[in-house]
Design an enzyme around this catalytic site. Structure first.
Site, PDB file in Angstrom:
ATOM      1  N   CYS A 112       0.820  -1.230   0.000  1.00 37.57           N
ATOM      2  CA  CYS A 112       0.000   0.000   0.000  1.00 37.57           C
ATOM      3  C   CYS A 112       0.846   1.269   0.000  1.00 37.57           C
ATOM      4  CB  CYS A 112      -0.930   0.003   1.201  1.00 37.57           C
ATOM      5  SG  CYS A 112      -1.902  -1.488   1.322  1.00 37.57           S
ATOM      6  N   HIS A 253      -3.549   6.873   2.531  1.00 34.88           N
ATOM      7  CA  HIS A 253      -3.937   5.582   1.945  1.00 34.88           C
ATOM      8  C   HIS A 253      -5.311   5.217   2.480  1.00 34.88           C
ATOM      9  CE1 HIS A 253      -4.211   1.484   0.870  1.00 34.88           C
ATOM     10  NE2 HIS A 253      -3.952   1.015   2.079  1.00 34.88           N
ATOM     11  N   ASN A 283     -10.221  -0.694  -0.138  1.00 31.91           N
ATOM     12  CA  ASN A 283      -8.766  -0.577  -0.104  1.00 31.91           C
ATOM     13  C   ASN A 283      -8.202  -1.071  -1.445  1.00 31.91           C
ATOM     14  OD1 ASN A 283      -6.022  -0.881   0.349  1.00 31.91           O
ATOM     15  ND2 ASN A 283      -6.253  -1.889   2.333  1.00 31.91           N
TER      16      ASN A 283
HETATM   17  O1  UT7 Z   1      -3.863  -1.505   3.564  1.00 32.58           O
HETATM   18  C1  UT7 Z   1      -3.052  -1.455   4.695  1.00 32.58           C
HETATM   19  C2  UT7 Z   1      -3.248  -2.596   5.580  1.00 32.58           C
HETATM   20  N1  UT7 Z   1      -4.577  -2.872   6.016  1.00 32.58           N
HETATM   21  C3  UT7 Z   1      -5.175  -2.180   6.974  1.00 32.58           C
HETATM   22  O2  UT7 Z   1      -4.717  -1.146   7.383  1.00 32.58           O
HETATM   23  C4  UT7 Z   1      -6.399  -2.769   7.602  1.00 32.58           C
HETATM   24  C5  UT7 Z   1      -6.288  -2.684   9.101  1.00 32.58           C
HETATM   25  N2  UT7 Z   1      -7.332  -3.343   9.868  1.00 32.58           N
HETATM   26  C6  UT7 Z   1      -8.645  -2.987   9.822  1.00 32.58           C
HETATM   27  O3  UT7 Z   1      -9.060  -2.151   9.025  1.00 32.58           O
HETATM   28  C7  UT7 Z   1      -9.586  -3.602  10.849  1.00 32.58           C
HETATM   29  O4  UT7 Z   1      -8.830  -4.264  11.813  1.00 32.58           O
HETATM   30  C8  UT7 Z   1     -10.624  -4.596  10.223  1.00 32.58           C
HETATM   31  C9  UT7 Z   1     -11.638  -3.825   9.452  1.00 32.58           C
HETATM   32  C10 UT7 Z   1      -9.905  -5.607   9.344  1.00 32.58           C
HETATM   33  C11 UT7 Z   1     -11.351  -5.350  11.350  1.00 32.58           C
HETATM   34  O5  UT7 Z   1     -11.946  -4.438  12.236  1.00 32.58           O
HETATM   35  P1  UT7 Z   1     -11.766  -4.631  13.831  1.00 32.58           P
HETATM   36  O6  UT7 Z   1     -12.566  -3.578  14.464  1.00 32.58           O
HETATM   37  O7  UT7 Z   1     -10.277  -4.622  14.087  1.00 32.58           O
HETATM   38  O8  UT7 Z   1     -12.431  -6.009  14.067  1.00 32.58           O
HETATM   39  P2  UT7 Z   1     -11.815  -7.371  14.642  1.00 32.58           P
HETATM   40  O9  UT7 Z   1     -10.798  -7.923  13.725  1.00 32.58           O
HETATM   41  O10 UT7 Z   1     -11.417  -7.120  16.040  1.00 32.58           O
HETATM   42  O11 UT7 Z   1     -13.071  -8.311  14.627  1.00 32.58           O
HETATM   43  C12 UT7 Z   1     -14.182  -8.063  15.461  1.00 32.58           C
HETATM   44  C13 UT7 Z   1     -15.195  -9.152  15.229  1.00 32.58           C
HETATM   45  C14 UT7 Z   1     -14.631 -10.561  15.245  1.00 32.58           C
HETATM   46  O12 UT7 Z   1     -15.545 -11.377  15.903  1.00 32.58           O
HETATM   47  P3  UT7 Z   1     -15.256 -11.855  17.406  1.00 32.58           P
HETATM   48  O13 UT7 Z   1     -13.986 -12.622  17.338  1.00 32.58           O
HETATM   49  O14 UT7 Z   1     -15.159 -10.598  18.207  1.00 32.58           O
HETATM   50  O15 UT7 Z   1     -16.459 -12.687  17.722  1.00 32.58           O
HETATM   51  C15 UT7 Z   1     -14.583 -10.948  13.779  1.00 32.58           C
HETATM   52  O16 UT7 Z   1     -14.742 -12.325  13.587  1.00 32.58           O
HETATM   53  O17 UT7 Z   1     -15.800  -8.985  13.933  1.00 32.58           O
HETATM   54  C16 UT7 Z   1     -15.784 -10.224  13.244  1.00 32.58           C
HETATM   55  N3  UT7 Z   1     -15.683  -9.949  11.817  1.00 32.58           N
HETATM   56  C17 UT7 Z   1     -16.749  -9.708  11.044  1.00 32.58           C
HETATM   57  N4  UT7 Z   1     -18.062  -9.669  11.309  1.00 32.58           N
HETATM   58  C18 UT7 Z   1     -18.900  -9.376  10.299  1.00 32.58           C
HETATM   59  C19 UT7 Z   1     -14.560  -9.856  11.059  1.00 32.58           C
HETATM   60  N5  UT7 Z   1     -14.884  -9.571   9.782  1.00 32.58           N
HETATM   61  C20 UT7 Z   1     -16.239  -9.474   9.754  1.00 32.58           C
HETATM   62  C21 UT7 Z   1     -17.162  -9.177   8.741  1.00 32.58           C
HETATM   63  N6  UT7 Z   1     -18.468  -9.154   9.046  1.00 32.58           N
HETATM   64  N7  UT7 Z   1     -16.776  -8.928   7.467  1.00 32.58           N
END
Ligand code: UT7
Length: 326
Positions: A112, A253, A283
């Site tokens: 990225c 980004h 993204n």
């Molecule tokens: O391009 C440069 C690199 N990339 C980034 O910068 C991305 C960085 N990360 C992020 O943008 C965020 O961490 C995400 C959007 C990927 C995830 O958001 P989060 O607030 O960090 O959520 P999380 O990973 O802590 O997940 C929370 C919950 C989990 O469930 P449990 O374990 O709490 O029961 C996931 O399983 O949300 C669940 N989950 C979803 N639920 C519905 C993960 N993906 C989804 C989804 N729909 N698509």
């Protein structure tokens, strides 16, 4: 002598994939995606279209804006994590497609952060009288490396390309005011495409295990991104001795609206100084910053002589910022 942005272009594939569409593909919801990422829809390239094809269209649009011939381009850099092939490089395909017969070209792999790294090269090349115009492309067909069964990643990414042409000018004002680039290989495992390279060549097993898809530890990446992008922004402002209020536009980004807002808050950027289009495209990795730059010019949010702060973070880890007068 200065260096200015003489043209920009972008290409976004027609097909739209909405959050509602994704609800029918994996266990997710429109609300979850909007709240956690700010993404509403993303665009997906057709099967026959490659990153190089998208970069070529974006480049042709940038040439048109610049009003120069492709033969005047001295160098082409294509930042991508989804090259058409391992070799030949995607830049060679772009060179042929746009007819830039006098240019040498190569691809740049910095995920990225690709456009931030490419800008460093362009300003360095153009410091030499030998080169007049440099074409930078950021192009991604992330849909080709996305596991459409993995809700943790498939809601995040989209396809597209952007292009920027920089050229030497007699106007001393335009150019690079400061830059701050970093790599930290200690975190290389948190965001990667495990197989398909020389460490783990493609095999029936790697395909069966889905190792040719993006793998990401989202939460960890999020935290590192906010800190790294904030510090890169502060470093370039300090180096150039420029107050953030003098910056016309900050182009971060586009990975997650919450990351963008967290960085904006930490560097004290007002809403009107911040460019956000993650809701439309998701993204697009190496393409995102150049797509934003093109939209910002075409929407009149920046114009010649403005100070622009570009910042990105990605796999590697790679991150950095460029403070430029366009
Ligand atoms: O391009 C440069 C690199 N990339 C980034 O910068 C991305 C960085 N990360 C992020 O943008 C965020 O961490 C995400 C959007 C990927 C995830 O958001 P989060 O607030 O960090 O959520 P999380 O990973 O802590 O997940 C929370 C919950 C989990 O469930 P449990 O374990 O709490 O029961 C996931 O399983 O949300 C669940 N989950 C979803 N639920 C519905 C993960 N993906 C989804 C989804 N729909 N698509």
């Amino acid at each position: 002598m200065g260096v200015k942005v003489v043209g920009t272009g972008s290409y976004i594939p027609e097909k739209v994939l909405t959050n509602i569409d994704l609800q029918n593909m994996v266990d997710t919801s429109d609300e979850w995606i909007r709240v956690r990422t700010g993404i509403v829809e993303r665009h997906i390239a057709p099967p026959e279209m490659s990153s190089g094809d998208m970069a070529s269209i974006a480049a042709a649009r940038a040439l048109e804006m610049a009003g120069i011939a492709a033969s005047e381009i001295s160098a082409i850099v294509v930042a991508t994590t989804t090259p058409d092939h391992v070799f030949p490089n995607t830049a060679a395909l772009v060179q042929k497609s746009i007819g830039a017969e006098n240019a040498f070209g190569f691809d740049l792999s910095a995920a990225c952060s690709g456009m931030i790294y490419s800008l460093e090269l362009a300003y360095s090349l153009l410091a030499r009288k030998k080169y007049r115009y440099v074409l930078l492309c950021g192009a991604e067909k992330l849909s080709a490396i996305t596991n459409w069964k993995d809700r943790n990643t498939c809601v995040l990414f989209g396809d597209g390309a952007g292009a920027v042409i920089l050229g030497r000018t007699d106007d001393d004002e335009s150019g690079q005011l400061a830059s701050d680039l970093h790599t930290n290989g200690s975190y290389s495992d948190i965001l990667k495409l495990p197989a398909g390279g020389s460490r783990q060549p493609a095999s029936h097993e790697t395909v069966e295990q889905g190792l040719h898809y993006i793998s990401m530890q989202g939460k960890e990446t999020f935290k590192l991104a906010v800190n790294a992008m904030t510090s890169a922004c502060k470093n370039v402002l300090a180096e150039a001795q420029i107050d953030v209020s003098q910056v016309k536009l900050v182009i971060p980004h586009q990975a997650n609206k919450r990351i963008i807002e967290a960085v904006a808050q930490r560097i004290d950027v007002k809403e009107e100084q911040l460019f956000v289009n993650v809701h439309k495209y998701g993204n697009t990795s190496a393409a995102s910053v150049s797509i934003c730059l093109d939209e910002a010019f075409r929407e009149g949010r920046i114009t010649k002589g403005d100070i622009v702060l570009l910042v990105a973070f990605g796999a590697g880890l790679t991150w950095g910022a460029q403070l430029i007068r366009v």
